[in-house]
Design a protein around this motif. Structure first.
Motif, PDB file in Angstrom:
ATOM      1  N   THR A 146       3.683  12.120   4.649  1.00  0.00           N
ATOM      2  CA  THR A 146       3.026  13.222   5.360  1.00  0.00           C
ATOM      3  C   THR A 146       4.053  14.293   5.713  1.00  0.00           C
ATOM      4  OG1 THR A 146       1.675  13.879   7.248  1.00  0.00           O
ATOM      5  CG2 THR A 146       3.287  12.137   7.643  1.00  0.00           C
ATOM      6  N   SER A 147       3.589  15.545   5.711  1.00  0.00           N
ATOM      7  CA  SER A 147       4.463  16.634   6.158  1.00  0.00           C
ATOM      8  C   SER A 147       4.082  17.044   7.580  1.00  0.00           C
ATOM      9  CB  SER A 147       4.340  17.845   5.225  1.00  0.00           C
ATOM     10  OG  SER A 147       3.033  18.371   5.318  1.00  0.00           O
ATOM     11  N   ASN A 148       3.068  16.382   8.128  1.00  0.00           N
ATOM     12  CA  ASN A 148       2.617  16.713   9.481  1.00  0.00           C
ATOM     13  C   ASN A 148       3.182  15.695  10.467  1.00  0.00           C
ATOM     14  OD1 ASN A 148       1.114  17.243  11.853  1.00  0.00           O
ATOM     15  ND2 ASN A 148      -0.427  18.287  10.599  1.00  0.00           N
ATOM     16  N   ILE A 190      -9.613  19.068   7.756  1.00  0.00           N
ATOM     17  CA  ILE A 190     -10.024  17.855   8.477  1.00  0.00           C
ATOM     18  C   ILE A 190      -9.475  17.905   9.903  1.00  0.00           C
ATOM     19  CG2 ILE A 190     -10.213  16.266   6.500  1.00  0.00           C
ATOM     20  CD1 ILE A 190      -7.357  15.354   7.112  1.00  0.00           C
ATOM     21  N   ASP A 191     -10.055  17.067  10.783  1.00  0.00           N
ATOM     22  CA  ASP A 191      -9.540  16.912  12.144  1.00  0.00           C
ATOM     23  C   ASP A 191      -8.379  15.913  12.066  1.00  0.00           C
ATOM     24  OD1 ASP A 191      -8.954  16.156  14.717  1.00  0.00           O
ATOM     25  OD2 ASP A 191     -11.035  15.884  15.336  1.00  0.00           O
ATOM     26  N   LEU A 192      -7.162  16.449  12.051  1.00  0.00           N
ATOM     27  CA  LEU A 192      -5.995  15.598  11.772  1.00  0.00           C
ATOM     28  C   LEU A 192      -5.751  14.536  12.840  1.00  0.00           C
ATOM     29  CD1 LEU A 192      -3.358  17.995  10.186  1.00  0.00           C
ATOM     30  CD2 LEU A 192      -4.569  16.127   9.105  1.00  0.00           C
ATOM     31  N   GLU A 193      -5.924  14.894  14.112  1.00  0.00           N
ATOM     32  CA  GLU A 193      -5.664  13.916  15.175  1.00  0.00           C
ATOM     33  C   GLU A 193      -6.575  12.706  15.021  1.00  0.00           C
ATOM     34  OE1 GLU A 193      -5.641  15.468  19.140  1.00  0.00           O
ATOM     35  OE2 GLU A 193      -4.247  17.096  18.613  1.00  0.00           O
ATOM     36  N   MET A 208       0.840  -1.193   0.000  1.00  0.00           N
ATOM     37  CA  MET A 208       0.000   0.000   0.000  1.00  0.00           C
ATOM     38  C   MET A 208       0.882   1.252   0.000  1.00  0.00           C
ATOM     39  SD  MET A 208      -2.804   0.850   2.976  1.00  0.00           S
ATOM     40  CE  MET A 208      -3.925  -0.530   2.806  1.00  0.00           C
ATOM     41  N   VAL A 209       0.596   2.187  -0.915  1.00  0.00           N
ATOM     42  CA  VAL A 209       1.278   3.491  -0.916  1.00  0.00           C
ATOM     43  C   VAL A 209       0.213   4.562  -1.106  1.00  0.00           C
ATOM     44  CG1 VAL A 209       3.030   4.973  -1.991  1.00  0.00           C
ATOM     45  CG2 VAL A 209       3.369   2.486  -1.972  1.00  0.00           C
ATOM     46  N   PHE A 210       0.225   5.582  -0.219  1.00  0.00           N
ATOM     47  CA  PHE A 210      -0.790   6.628  -0.394  1.00  0.00           C
ATOM     48  C   PHE A 210      -0.317   7.974   0.160  1.00  0.00           C
ATOM     49  CE2 PHE A 210      -1.669   4.351   3.492  1.00  0.00           C
ATOM     50  CZ  PHE A 210      -2.287   5.207   4.389  1.00  0.00           C
ATOM     51  N   ASN A 211      -1.079   8.983  -0.207  1.00  0.00           N
ATOM     52  CA  ASN A 211      -0.771  10.368   0.130  1.00  0.00           C
ATOM     53  C   ASN A 211      -1.981  10.949   0.853  1.00  0.00           C
ATOM     54  OD1 ASN A 211       0.315  13.023   0.034  1.00  0.00           O
ATOM     55  ND2 ASN A 211      -0.717  13.417  -1.911  1.00  0.00           N
ATOM     56  N   PRO A 212      -2.066  10.722   2.199  1.00  0.00           N
ATOM     57  CA  PRO A 212      -3.263  11.202   2.913  1.00  0.00           C
ATOM     58  C   PRO A 212      -3.285  12.718   2.995  1.00  0.00           C
ATOM     59  CG  PRO A 212      -1.635  10.387   4.473  1.00  0.00           C
ATOM     60  CD  PRO A 212      -1.096  10.097   3.102  1.00  0.00           C
ATOM     61  N   PRO A 213      -4.450  13.303   3.298  1.00  0.00           N
ATOM     62  CA  PRO A 213      -4.515  14.764   3.441  1.00  0.00           C
ATOM     63  C   PRO A 213      -3.577  15.239   4.548  1.00  0.00           C
ATOM     64  CG  PRO A 213      -6.710  13.783   3.469  1.00  0.00           C
ATOM     65  CD  PRO A 213      -5.740  12.656   3.536  1.00  0.00           C
ATOM     66  N   TYR A 214      -2.939  16.398   4.335  1.00  0.00           N
ATOM     67  CA  TYR A 214      -2.000  16.939   5.329  1.00  0.00           C
ATOM     68  C   TYR A 214      -2.652  17.974   6.221  1.00  0.00           C
ATOM     69  CZ  TYR A 214       1.774  15.282   2.272  1.00  0.00           C
ATOM     70  OH  TYR A 214       2.609  14.532   1.508  1.00  0.00           O
ATOM     71  N   GLY A 215      -3.843  18.442   5.853  1.00  0.00           N
ATOM     72  CA  GLY A 215      -4.418  19.572   6.548  1.00  0.00           C
ATOM     73  C   GLY A 215      -3.892  20.896   6.008  1.00  0.00           C
ATOM     74  N   GLU A 216      -3.075  20.828   4.935  1.00  0.00           N
ATOM     75  CA  GLU A 216      -2.570  22.076   4.337  1.00  0.00           C
ATOM     76  C   GLU A 216      -3.678  22.744   3.514  1.00  0.00           C
ATOM     77  OE1 GLU A 216       0.518  23.666   4.181  1.00  0.00           O
ATOM     78  OE2 GLU A 216       1.201  22.409   5.826  1.00  0.00           O
TER      79      GLU A 216
END
Length: 384
Positions: A341-343, A315-318, A303-311
């Motif tokens: 992720t950058s977070n 979204i509620d990142l936690e 599995m390889v993916f690029n989840p949302p960073y909140g940038e």
């Protein structure tokens, strides 16, 4: 130009080793890694091949001269003194971009302008005719690179950035660059020997790059044009020979590549891009919320993916990263899950320990590519 000459392949930070390996496997000689670039040697046919086949290169430059400069006038004089006739007709068109790392020379646009003036003046004074500027489809695209007082003039063999593969007709609000996608899939060690999934696939870029890697399909076959096709020594027969030899090296793929996204519009875009890349026999895209899914079957999953960073996405990142960890832990045994992720703060909420962390850049954001190994049963049982 039929013998070997020096070239420079530009890439993203962290991909230098991948690119050097790609170049070596393609047949380049004297390969050496720099920062965001790899230098190598090859002939004209290899230049064509590098542009078509490299997955992690953004541009292939061909240096034609290098010299020290004291000031802008010195740059003008030295560019004027060069022989431009082998590269450009007096009636041709020209585009110049400059990159400058120097305390003395600070304006890249002014450097590009001085270079243009020198070339145009040389043609006008020697032939009575001058080339015109065409930023979109020039006959010759030049790169001027200044580091301190050292100036290197290169022909840009690629033209538009090589991440523009030609298959992407639809994108979302936070699309991933094709070169970044290919590099992440390669860093994850994907070899086409298992099922593959991107559970947050957006417009399908990671899926498409993974399929091309699995089938050994050259990434830039669908591009409209490379800059070298407008050169005076363009050899269409040689290009077609190289293209055919690359196509003969494609291979079969006997596993499944699946993409999920919870946005119906993203799913539609991904399907269109997959069809445009002619990869629909290998890739299936479904409208699913990953957090409500489970892995089907016992087969190994990569599995390889690029989840949302909140940038760019609200979204509620936690909670999001906690759900990510829970879904992987309970729903996806026998899976190697990699994501970028950058977070780095949000990573703490995954609740799992990554087995690897690789530093990469996503545009201007420092990021990490992290790996989580999901075993059948517990990790302790696996070790025993």
């Amino acid at each position: 130009m039929d013998n070997n000459f020096k070239m420079v392949a530009k890439t993203l930070f962290g991909f230098e080793e991948l690119l050097a390996k790609e170049l070596t496997q393609l047949g380049a000689v004297n390969v050496s890694e720099g920062v965001r670039n790899v230098q190598f040697e090859g002939d004209k046919g290899f230049m064509y091949k590098a542009n078509m086949a490299l997955r992690t290169a953004i541009k292939i430059l061909m240096p034609i001269d290098s010299f020290k400069i004291k000031d802008e006038q010195d740059l003008y004089d030295k560019v004027y003194a060069m022989n431009w006739e082998p590269y450009l007709k007096p009636t041709g068109t020209l585009a110049i971009d400059a990159t400058v790392h120097s305390a003395q020379f600070t304006h890249s646009q002014y450097i590009a302008l001085k270079t243009k003036d020198a070339i145009v003046d040389k043609f006008r004074n020697t032939t009575g005719t001058r080339p015109n500027i065409d930023l979109r489809f020039p006959d010759l695209k030049l790169n001027v690179h200044i580091d301190g007082q050292m100036c290197t003039i290169s022909l840009d063999t690629s033209g538009e950035s090589l991440h523009k593969r030609g298959y992407k007709i639809a994108t979302n609000i936070a699309p991933i660059n094709e070169v970044l996608a290919a590099g992440l899939v390669m860093l994850s060690g994907w070899d086409g020997q298992s099922d593959f999934m991107d559970p947050m696939c957006g417009s399908g870029t990671i899926l498409i790059e993974a399929a091309m890697i699995a089938c050994n399909i050259p990434p830039n076959l669908m591009r409209n044009e490379f800059a070298f096709e407008r050169w005076q020594n363009w050899d269409v027969e040689l290009f077609e020979t190289i293209e055919t030899s690359l196509l003969n090296k494609t291979r079969d793929f006997h596993h499944k590549i699946t993409g999920y996204d919870k946005s119906p519009s993203a799913v539609q875009k991904a399907i269109e891009n997959v069809q445009n890349a002619h990869l629909e026999e290998f890739i299936t895209v479904k409208h699913e919320d990953f957090f409500k899914t489970q892995k089907g079957g016992d087969n190994k999953l990569h599995m390889v993916f690029n989840p949302p960073y909140g940038e760019r996405l609200d979204i509620d990142l936690e909670q999001f990263y906690a759900d990510l960890g829970t879904t992987l832990k309970h729903g996806y045994p026998n899976t190697n899950a990699w994501f970028i992720t950058s977070n780095l703060e949000a990573l703490k909420h995954v609740g799992l320990r990554p087995s690897r962390k690789i530093k990469v850049m996503n545009a201007k954001l420092e990021a990490r590519l992290v790996k989580y190994e999901m075993y059948e049963g517990s990790r302790k049982a696996k070790k025993q």
